[in-house]
Design a protein around this motif. Structure first.
Motif, PDB file in Angstrom:
ATOM      1  N   ASP A  41       3.051  22.101  86.988  1.00 30.49           N
ATOM      2  CA  ASP A  41       3.684  21.719  85.730  1.00 30.49           C
ATOM      3  C   ASP A  41       3.321  22.766  84.678  1.00 30.49           C
ATOM      4  O   ASP A  41       2.315  23.477  84.802  1.00 30.49           O
ATOM      5  N   GLY A  42       4.134  22.844  83.630  1.00 25.30           N
ATOM      6  CA  GLY A  42       3.823  23.824  82.601  1.00 25.30           C
ATOM      7  C   GLY A  42       4.684  23.637  81.381  1.00 25.30           C
ATOM      8  O   GLY A  42       5.450  22.688  81.258  1.00 25.30           O
ATOM      9  N   ARG A  43       4.547  24.605  80.490  1.00 28.86           N
ATOM     10  CA  ARG A  43       5.307  24.574  79.239  1.00 28.86           C
ATOM     11  C   ARG A  43       5.515  26.003  78.771  1.00 28.86           C
ATOM     12  O   ARG A  43       4.829  26.927  79.216  1.00 28.86           O
ATOM     13  N   GLY A  44       6.468  26.179  77.842  1.00 25.82           N
ATOM     14  CA  GLY A  44       6.728  27.499  77.290  1.00 25.82           C
ATOM     15  C   GLY A  44       8.121  27.975  77.634  1.00 25.82           C
ATOM     16  O   GLY A  44       9.042  27.186  77.873  1.00 25.82           O
ATOM     17  N   LEU A  45       8.285  29.294  77.668  1.00 26.51           N
ATOM     18  CA  LEU A  45       9.546  29.927  78.033  1.00 26.51           C
ATOM     19  C   LEU A  45       9.420  30.480  79.445  1.00 26.51           C
ATOM     20  O   LEU A  45       8.621  31.381  79.690  1.00 26.51           O
ATOM     21  N   LEU A  46      10.204  29.933  80.374  1.00 26.90           N
ATOM     22  CA  LEU A  46      10.193  30.373  81.772  1.00 26.90           C
ATOM     23  C   LEU A  46      11.506  31.081  82.064  1.00 26.90           C
ATOM     24  O   LEU A  46      12.582  30.481  81.936  1.00 26.90           O
ATOM     25  N   VAL A  47      11.416  32.352  82.450  1.00 29.10           N
ATOM     26  CA  VAL A  47      12.593  33.172  82.746  1.00 29.10           C
ATOM     27  C   VAL A  47      12.519  33.595  84.213  1.00 29.10           C
ATOM     28  O   VAL A  47      11.540  34.227  84.629  1.00 29.10           O
ATOM     29  N   VAL A  48      13.540  33.241  84.999  1.00 29.49           N
ATOM     30  CA  VAL A  48      13.590  33.578  86.417  1.00 29.49           C
ATOM     31  C   VAL A  48      14.914  34.285  86.681  1.00 29.49           C
ATOM     32  O   VAL A  48      15.990  33.718  86.416  1.00 29.49           O
ATOM     33  N   THR A  49      14.863  35.506  87.195  1.00 34.86           N
ATOM     34  CA  THR A  49      16.095  36.263  87.396  1.00 34.86           C
ATOM     35  C   THR A  49      16.840  35.844  88.661  1.00 34.86           C
ATOM     36  O   THR A  49      18.024  36.136  88.793  1.00 34.86           O
ATOM     37  N   GLY A  50      16.150  35.181  89.601  1.00 40.39           N
ATOM     38  CA  GLY A  50      16.787  34.726  90.834  1.00 40.39           C
ATOM     39  C   GLY A  50      17.012  33.229  90.827  1.00 40.39           C
ATOM     40  O   GLY A  50      17.410  32.632  89.822  1.00 40.39           O
ATOM     41  N   THR A  51      16.720  32.589  91.966  1.00 40.77           N
ATOM     42  CA  THR A  51      16.865  31.141  92.109  1.00 40.77           C
ATOM     43  C   THR A  51      15.543  30.459  91.791  1.00 40.77           C
ATOM     44  O   THR A  51      14.484  30.895  92.247  1.00 40.77           O
ATOM     45  N   LEU A  52      15.599  29.392  91.023  1.00 43.25           N
ATOM     46  CA  LEU A  52      14.402  28.630  90.665  1.00 43.25           C
ATOM     47  C   LEU A  52      14.421  27.295  91.402  1.00 43.25           C
ATOM     48  O   LEU A  52      15.403  26.553  91.337  1.00 43.25           O
ATOM     49  N   THR A  53      13.302  26.995  92.093  1.00 40.26           N
ATOM     50  CA  THR A  53      13.166  25.723  92.807  1.00 40.26           C
ATOM     51  C   THR A  53      12.074  24.887  92.158  1.00 40.26           C
ATOM     52  O   THR A  53      10.963  25.377  91.932  1.00 40.26           O
ATOM     53  N   PHE A  54      12.425  23.636  91.846  1.00 42.27           N
ATOM     54  CA  PHE A  54      11.469  22.669  91.297  1.00 42.27           C
ATOM     55  C   PHE A  54      10.956  21.801  92.450  1.00 42.27           C
ATOM     56  O   PHE A  54      11.714  20.992  92.983  1.00 42.27           O
ATOM     57  N   PRO A  55       9.700  21.918  92.847  1.00 40.12           N
ATOM     58  CA  PRO A  55       9.158  21.002  93.860  1.00 40.12           C
ATOM     59  C   PRO A  55       9.137  19.569  93.324  1.00 40.12           C
ATOM     60  O   PRO A  55       9.288  19.342  92.126  1.00 40.12           O
ATOM     61  N   PRO A  56       8.950  18.574  94.192  1.00 39.33           N
ATOM     62  CA  PRO A  56       8.942  17.172  93.750  1.00 39.33           C
ATOM     63  C   PRO A  56       7.919  16.920  92.643  1.00 39.33           C
ATOM     64  O   PRO A  56       6.800  17.433  92.673  1.00 39.33           O
TER      65      PRO A  56
END
Length: 342
Positions: free
Chosen positions: A248-263
């Motif tokens: 878990d986290g907070r802030g600005l998250l920048v991902v240039t590819g595919t982002l996967t959220f685990p359960p």
């Protein structure tokens, strides 16, 4: 008489040369004092937080002495207009008095110069279209969830719950409609019009990254749990390529590819994704999500794949916290004054 006349002329020439040398020396010292004043002013405008000032917006009066090679600059900033919403930022005048020191025998001032600059406090903003906006479309196969554009912070007007192009659009075969907002579903039209509706400079981010990034992956290290335990820690994290959110986290998250959220993963703030977002089970984002941004630079993007209970809740306060690193003083053009009375 001739000798006396020549002596007078020689004395006058020597006096004239001496005077000119003093004038040139004084000008040189004034120029160095100007450089000290400018250096102190520029440093304060560019990074006042490094000088110990972190109030947002800045206090009515802030002052500091900036030590530099050859002297120092006394910088004072005073508020001349209060902040009144986003459209009326706070206005300040920043004065800097550069003092040149003679260190030959003992430190003593030998020249001074004062500059002033009007500046406004610029809050970083992000035009949010929806709690979850995707240029690649959304396939929501979950049986429950919430995509709400109503501001959980209560400080901003409602936005759409979901924003997608007409094709492939938003697909939700199970359960009652999850999207709510103003409107519930925002149709961005064709792929071209959808890309033009996104005002994020994604091409610049992909090409140059973000200078204020706390972490860049690969190459850097994901922040440890101790940092995430600090509620004031809102980092900027840039990931090049595909990424699986590790905690878990907070802030600005920048991902240039595919982002996967685990359960059961949660992110508070802003999530910008170049490719698609994959949510195989329950996940939560409080703030704002924009995916498929590679479409704005001519790239192919997939459809966001959602399963389980996915919550995307618009929160203007979390968006502001995530972008707070970009807040700062913006000098006004043609609003600087030399030799301002200190």
């Amino acid at each position: 008489m001739l000798i006396a006349l020549l002596s007078v002329m020689a004395a006058g020439a020597i006096t004239l040369v001496g005077t000119e040398r003093r004038v040139v020396g004084n000008d040189a010292m004034a120029t160095r004092a100007y450089a000290l004043a400018r250096g102190g002013l520029d440093r304060f405008l560019a990074s006042r937080d490094s000088l110990g000032f972190t109030a947002v917006p800045p206090a009515p009066v802030e002052s500091v002495r900036v030590a530099m090679n050859g002297g120092y600059a006394d910088v004072i900033m005073e508020r001349v207009r209060d902040e009144a919403g986003i459209s009326t930022p706070a206005m300040y005048v920043v004065r800097s008095r550069g003092v040149l020191l003679d260190r030959a025998v003992r430190p003593r001032p030998v020249a001074e110069r004062t500059l002033a600059q009007y500046a406004r406090w610029q809050r970083a903003g992000m035009p949010v279209l929806a709690a979850h906006a995707s240029l690649g479309g959304v396939d929501n196969q979950g049986s429950a969830g919430t995509l709400s554009g109503f501001d959980a912070c209560g400080a901003a007007a409602a936005v759409a719950g979901v924003a997608v192009p007409t094709t492939p659009g938003y697909v939700q075969p199970h359960g009652a409609p999850f999207a709510s907002g103003s409107p519930n579903l925002l149709d961005l039209g064709s792929a071209a019009s959808a890309a033009s509706a996104i005002t994020i400079d994604w091409g610049g981010i992909v090409a140059k990254g973000i200078g204020a990034a706390n972490v860049t992956l690969p190459g850097g290290a994901w922040p440890p749990s101790a940092q995430w335990g600090d509620a004031t820690f809102w980092p900027v994290i840039v990931v090049r390529g595909d990424f699986v959110l590790p905690t878990d986290g907070r802030g600005l998250l920048v991902v240039t590819g595919t982002l996967t959220f685990p359960p059961l993963r949660q992110w508070d703030g802003v999530v910008l994704v170049g490719g698609a977002m994959v949510v195989p089970a329950d996940a939560t984002v409080n703030g704002a999500v924009v995916t498929g941004l590679n479409a704005t630079i001519g790239g192919a993007v997939g459809v966001d794949q959602i399963a389980g209970r996915y919550v995307a809740q618009y929160n203007s306060c979390d968006v502001a916290h995530a972008l707070s690193v970009f807040n700062g003083l913006t000098p006004l053009r043609n609003a600087s004054i030399d030799r301002w009375a200190y």
